[in-house]
Every structure is written in C-alpha cells, then in structure tokens.
Design a protein around this motif. Structure first.
Motif, mmCIF file in Angstrom:
data_model
loop_
_atom_site.group_PDB
_atom_site.id
_atom_site.type_symbol
_atom_site.label_atom_id
_atom_site.label_comp_id
_atom_site.label_asym_id
_atom_site.label_seq_id
_atom_site.Cartn_x
_atom_site.Cartn_y
_atom_site.Cartn_z
ATOM 1 N N CYS A 14 0.898 -1.249 0.175
ATOM 2 C CA CYS A 14 -0.106 -0.027 -0.110
ATOM 3 C C CYS A 14 1.137 1.347 0.119
ATOM 4 C CB CYS A 14 -1.089 0.068 1.180
ATOM 5 S SG CYS A 14 -2.334 -1.229 1.122
ATOM 6 N N VAL A 55 -7.697 -1.031 -1.867
ATOM 7 C CA VAL A 55 -7.226 -1.100 -3.399
ATOM 8 C C VAL A 55 -8.078 -1.356 -4.251
ATOM 9 C CG1 VAL A 55 -4.890 -1.712 -2.558
ATOM 10 C CG2 VAL A 55 -6.414 -3.396 -3.240
ATOM 11 N N LEU A 67 -4.440 2.364 -5.210
ATOM 12 C CA LEU A 67 -5.168 2.714 -3.856
ATOM 13 C C LEU A 67 -6.766 3.211 -4.311
ATOM 14 C CD1 LEU A 67 -2.652 4.719 -1.768
ATOM 15 C CD2 LEU A 67 -3.393 2.334 -1.481
ATOM 16 N N VAL A 79 -5.681 -1.921 7.137
ATOM 17 C CA VAL A 79 -4.813 -2.817 6.488
ATOM 18 C C VAL A 79 -4.910 -4.084 7.231
ATOM 19 C CG1 VAL A 79 -2.701 -3.319 5.377
ATOM 20 C CG2 VAL A 79 -3.664 -1.077 5.174
#
Length: 161
Positions: A14, A55, A67, A79
């Motif tokens: 990420c 995402v 993203l 996350v």
C-alpha cells in the motif's frame, strides 16, 4: 499477538502504491517482484485489500492495483483488519464458569480481570493502529529516507516497462 507476514506485505505494498503519483495501476507481479515475494501469495493479500475497499483492481493488459482511497483515509488498522480479519486477538472462553467456584449465568467476559486486562490492551493497540494513516507512515518514511519515494516510483516503473 502474532500477525501473518501478509500484514507486512500489504502495508509495504500500500505504501508503494501511495508513491505512484499518477495513480496508474501496478500489477501484482510487479509489486511482488519489487520485494521478491511470491506473486500468488501477494495477490491473495491484494484481493483481501480490494474486498476491504483499500485498493481497487483494474483489469486488462495494463491493469493491476491502485489505492482506492487517499492515503490519509486508510489507517494501518484498516490494512490489518483486511488481512487478519476483525476478530479479537484474545478470546475469552469463560473457563471460570467451569472452575470449582464458577457460576452458571455469569458473563465472565465482563467480570474476569484477565479478560478485562486483555481487552483493554487490545483496545489500546487498535486505537494506536487506527490513529496512524498510510499518509502518516508515508510522511515518516519520506522524512527519514528522502530518496525512497522516488526510488520506489522508479523501481516500480522500470519493472512495468
């Protein structure tokens, strides 16, 4: 508390996607190659991130992942939960109920000092992760290692071409 390596992989991935300035998608293969990770396993993590709305997946020959939200709108906890799930790390099974002086009908999850201590610690951990966004992590890395954002962009770009 033990988390899978997928959490580390997802966070770094990420962060790398946050450095792709034009928001163009990056394939799972390119993202995996960057850290020499197994592409199939990283793709599994990326799919979990996509299901969580962190995402988005773009199909096609120039497709991949990017993203889905601004880095400031993605917390580290987002996350972690996407990869590990929302379950509590500590699960009180109320073993006190079966102890010699245990009582049926008592909710030991709310009265047991051990359960309360573990829940308090987990809440502090979750608050800390929820208080840190991907933008915060990015800013920290960029302040400590000013060249890394450009190096990452170049590294991902070179693997795509």
């Amino acid at each position: 508390m033990k988390m899978s390596e997928g959490v580390e992989w997802a966070l770094h991935t990420c962060l790398n996607l946050a450095w792709v300035e034009d928001g163009s998608p990056v394939s799972a293969t390119v993202l995996a190659d960057y850290f020499r990770l197994p592409p199939a396993y990283l793709n599994k993590q990326l799919q979990a991130l996509a299901r969580a709305g962190i995402v988005s997946s773009v199909s096609g020959p120039r497709g991949g992942f990017r993203l889905a939200r601004e880095p400031g709108d993605i917390t580290v906890l987002d996350v972690v939960v996407a990869i590990e799930g929302p379950q509590d790390a500590f699960r009180c099974t109320e073993i006190l109920r079966d102890a010699p002086h245990g009582e049926a009908g008592v909710d030991y999850r709310s009265t047991c000092a051990i359960s309360q201590t573990m829940r308090k610690a987990e809440l502090a951990w979750r608050r800390e992760l929820a208080g840190q966004t991907l933008a915060d992590v990015r800013a920290t890395v960029e302040s400590r290692f000013p060249l890394v954002a450009g190096q990452t962009r170049d590294g991902l770009r070179n693997r795509r071409t």
